[in-house]
Design a protein around this motif. Structure first.
Motif, short mmCIF file in Angstrom:
data_model
loop_
_atom_site.label_atom_id
_atom_site.label_comp_id
_atom_site.label_asym_id
_atom_site.label_seq_id
_atom_site.Cartn_x
_atom_site.Cartn_y
_atom_site.Cartn_z
N PHE A 35 0.87 -1.17 0.00
CA PHE A 35 0.00 0.00 0.00
C PHE A 35 0.91 1.23 0.00
O PHE A 35 1.74 1.40 0.90
N TYR B 278 -4.76 1.71 -8.89
CA TYR B 278 -4.66 3.14 -8.62
C TYR B 278 -6.04 3.81 -8.66
O TYR B 278 -6.94 3.36 -9.39
N PRO B 279 -6.24 4.89 -7.88
CA PRO B 279 -7.53 5.61 -7.86
C PRO B 279 -7.58 6.66 -8.96
O PRO B 279 -7.13 7.79 -8.79
N ARG C 50 -0.72 -1.09 -4.36
CA ARG C 50 -2.06 -0.48 -4.27
C ARG C 50 -1.84 0.99 -3.90
O ARG C 50 -1.52 1.33 -2.76
N THR D 180 -2.77 4.74 -3.00
CA THR D 180 -3.84 5.49 -2.37
C THR D 180 -3.52 6.97 -2.54
O THR D 180 -2.36 7.37 -2.56
N SER D 181 -4.55 7.80 -2.67
CA SER D 181 -4.29 9.23 -2.76
C SER D 181 -3.85 9.75 -1.40
O SER D 181 -4.28 9.26 -0.36
N PRO E 116 -1.82 6.79 3.24
CA PRO E 116 -2.72 5.68 3.57
C PRO E 116 -3.36 5.79 4.96
O PRO E 116 -4.36 5.11 5.22
N SER F 94 -8.34 6.13 3.47
CA SER F 94 -7.85 5.30 2.37
C SER F 94 -8.49 3.92 2.34
O SER F 94 -8.18 3.13 1.44
N LEU G 120 -7.72 1.63 4.21
CA LEU G 120 -6.62 0.70 4.47
C LEU G 120 -7.05 -0.44 5.38
O LEU G 120 -6.74 -1.62 5.11
#
Length: 255
Positions: free
Chosen positions: A7, A34-35, A80, A82-83, A86, A90, A92
């Motif tokens: 992550f 990815y987001p 993975r 996350t913007s 995390p 997120s 998570l």
């Protein structure tokens, strides 16, 4: 090769605001989730040419988990993204719970939080001596997960700390109405949309005026709202760097 899920905080979106570790992991990854909604596509240039790229914006949590578990089952290394970082908003915990249940190893690499990038963009320190020494990172509820009853915005406003509101831009007028009693109409407010990305927009206003600016700009997502007197750039001086502070005791402890 043993598969694993990394992550990785992608930061606020700029490709050059990832950590060195993040870029190394992306370069080594065989699968990258990815987001797409929040990420500048340039971030993905750090991924290897053969990496399989998966945009998660149309996938639910179980579908994302299935992709990760399947890839690790094939011995692949997964990143993975996350913007931001995390540790904030997120999902998570939900994802790692599922990976634990599937026996899939994972780890976490931090990223630059969106609020930190927003503050940097406007040159703001969120903790100013004699004005505000605490920062509240929170969000509000609309069409989203319910907030705990103890975390009402009014309770945070009573502290008059610097407030950083995530995922709340569509309710900015209602939020300012809730804050005006504690912060006052003239309290400065900064809104940073897509901090560090090509579409970045900075709005500067007050509790009384910021909603008009946000609505005129048509902002609907990917914006951080910062509220507080610390944003005035006025305040006291830090004791840590005061010329009158006795530094001899500290030097003595180092020997």
């Amino acid at each position: 090769m043993t598969g694993i899920v990394h992550f990785v905080g992608a930061g606020p979106g700029a490709a050059d605001l990832l950590t060195v570790r993040a870029t190394r992991l992306l370069a080594q990854a065989e699968v990258v989730l990815y987001p797409g909604t929040y990420l500048d596509p340039e971030v993905l240039t750090h991924a290897g040419a053969r990496a399989r790229l998966v945009d998660t914006q149309d996938l639910d949590l179980d579908a994302m988990t299935e992709r990760m578990v399947a890839a690790v089952g094939e011995g692949r290394t997964v990143v993975r993204l996350t913007s931001g970082d995390p540790s904030l908003y997120s999902a998570l915990q939900e994802q790692t719970r599922r990976l634990d249940a599937a026996g899939v190893p994972w780890d976490v690499t931090p990223g630059v939080p969106a609020y930190a990038a927003a503050a940097a963009r406007v040159g703001a320190e969120l903790t100013v001596p004699l004005v505000a020494q605490s920062v509240v990172l929170t969000r509000t509820q609309a069409r989203s997960t319910a907030m705990p009853q103890t975390e009402a915005l009014a309770a945070f406003a009573a502290t008059r700390s610097t407030l950083v509101l995530h995922l709340s831009i569509t309710r900015v007028r209602q939020l300012m109405a809730e804050l005006v009693g504690e912060y006052g109409e003239g309290c400065p407010v900064l809104v940073v949309h897509r901090a560090s990305q090509p579409g970045e927009l900075v709005l500067r206003g007050t509790v009384a005026t910021i909603a008009d600016q946000v609505e005129a700009a048509g902002l609907r997502q990917a914006a951080v709202i910062m509220v507080g007197r610390a944003l005035d750039r006025d305040g006291g001086e830090s004791y840590l760097y005061d010329a009158t502070r006795d530094r001899t005791a500290k030097r003595g402890r180092q020997h």
